[in-house]
Enzyme design. Structure first.
Site, short mmCIF file in Angstrom:
data_model
loop_
_atom_site.label_atom_id
_atom_site.label_comp_id
_atom_site.label_asym_id
_atom_site.label_seq_id
_atom_site.Cartn_x
_atom_site.Cartn_y
_atom_site.Cartn_z
N LYS A 64 56.41 21.64 5.40
CA LYS A 64 55.51 20.87 6.26
C LYS A 64 54.07 21.42 6.20
O LYS A 64 53.16 20.71 5.83
CB LYS A 64 56.05 20.84 7.69
N TRP A 93 65.83 19.13 16.74
CA TRP A 93 65.94 20.36 15.98
C TRP A 93 66.40 21.53 16.83
O TRP A 93 67.16 22.39 16.37
CB TRP A 93 64.63 20.66 15.25
N ASP A 136 61.44 28.40 16.27
CA ASP A 136 61.51 27.61 15.05
C ASP A 136 60.18 26.87 14.93
O ASP A 136 59.97 25.83 15.55
CB ASP A 136 62.67 26.62 15.13
#
Length: 361
Positions: A197, A103, A173
């Protein structure tokens, strides 16, 4: 009686059962109005109270001061990969990116479309295990507009155990670790997170941005990704993802009922220790991340005999243990054990893994 079902999906992920039941109860008749909350105008007084309460609860859970704006935005985490440089990276400026997995790599690749990006640190292996390059070895730019990193890599199962100390605004992030552990928000310039999430369903992104970083967006920045414009319009420049926002608010209330982030963090520690201790003490399985940097949220593991992967997945699913297949880029298995996953779910997984190893070892 059938086994309970535990969803280990990395995202969209398991939501708290109490939240799902509350949403179900008022799905077609919200607040006695005879219609669903998703059918109500986002500018109505009733919905505005939902939105405002969600922000108040998030601020309380994370101890977010008035120095920060809290935005509820479109585009998920990937939308923020572009939004961050468009909002705070000058056209001729430079930004530092710390690479620790899939990511952070995606964020870096996207940011390169908008300016000069310095790869200040690359992930590395320590004795063959995934790890984090010590900060003393980072090559940070003196004139960077910001430093970006991903505290928890969902795919790779690597998580920072400390917040980096940098002189420039720190951008994180936190899509897969927000609200899972206590953090000092004041150490960050921007925190962003896709909702799917630990916050709620997909389709929503949370952005926490220090107000002194506002007012810097480039003229070409799409309006819905302009932080300053979004703050001015209270995240309602256009119609927001109202149902996702509503569900996020229910999750925030649920977190407060659990005792807040501090209490939830202790449960997350217990869940992670249970699973990692089992993996470390059973020769049939292995984790390939240095102990210090193992993620509490995403636990990748491998069977010693990967020819048994298909059988493991089929049998675990039959036992109500869902979505354990690892990401296609790394293979193996992955158990995502976000806030909504109870300790009983992790224990059920460990029991299955132990039985599977005995029968196939």
């Amino acid at each position: 009686m059938s086994n309970p079902v535990y969803n280990f999906c990395a995202g969209p992920a398991m939501l708290p059962k109490d939240v799902m039941l509350a949403a179900q109860q008022e799905f077609v008749n919200w607040s006695g109005q005879g219609c669903s909350v998703m059918e109500v105008s986002h500018r109505s007084a009733d919905y505005l109270e939902v939105a405002n309460q969600a922000e108040r609860d998030l601020r309380e859970l994370m101890n977010i001061s008035d120095d920060y704006a809290v935005l509820f935005m479109h585009g998920g985490g990937r939308g923020q990969f572009a939004s961050v440089p468009l909002n705070i990276l000058p056209e001729n400026g430079i930004a530092d990116y710390i690479l620790t997995g899939s990511w952070s790599q995606s964020a870096l690749t996207e940011a390169q479309k908008f300016g000069k990006i310095n790869l200040a640190a690359d992930c590395y292996k320590n004795n063959g295990l995934g790890s984090v390059l010590p900060q003393a070895d980072w090559q940070l730019s003196k004139d960077a507009a910001y430093v970006h990193y991903c505290p928890n890599e969902t795919v790779d199962g690597i998580e920072f155990d400390t917040i980096p100390e940098v002189e420039k605004p720190l951008v994180a992030d936190m899509s897969s670790c927000i609200l899972s552990r206590e953090i000092d928000v004041n150490k960050f310039g921007i925190i962003y997170a896709g909702a799917q999430k630990n916050i709620g369903p997909s389709g929503l992104a949370i952005v926490i941005v220090r107000k002194d970083l506002l007012g810097r967006a480039r003229s070409v920045t799409p309006s819905i990704f302009d932080y300053t414009l979004q703050l001015k319009h209270e995240s309602m420049f256009n119609t927001p993802p109202t149902y996702a926002w509503y569900l996020a608010g229910l999750v925030f209330k649920w977190l407060k009922q659990q005792g807040g982030v501090k209490a939830v963090e202790q449960t997350n520690i217990a869940k992670a220790e249970l699973l990692y201790n089992f993996i470390d003490n059973n020769e049939f399985y292995e984790n390939r991340v240095e102990t210090r940097y193992r993620s509490r949220m995403n636990v990748p593991f491998y069977l010693k005999d990967e020819a048994l992967n298909a059988a493991f997945l089929a049998e675990s699913k039959a036992q109500g243990l869902l979505a354990l297949k690892g990401h296609r880029s790394v293979g193996g298995m992955r158990a995502s054990i976000y806030n909504a996953m109870p300790l009983e779910g992790v224990q059920a997984l460990v029991n299955f893994m132990q039985d599977f190893a005995k029968r196939n070892g």
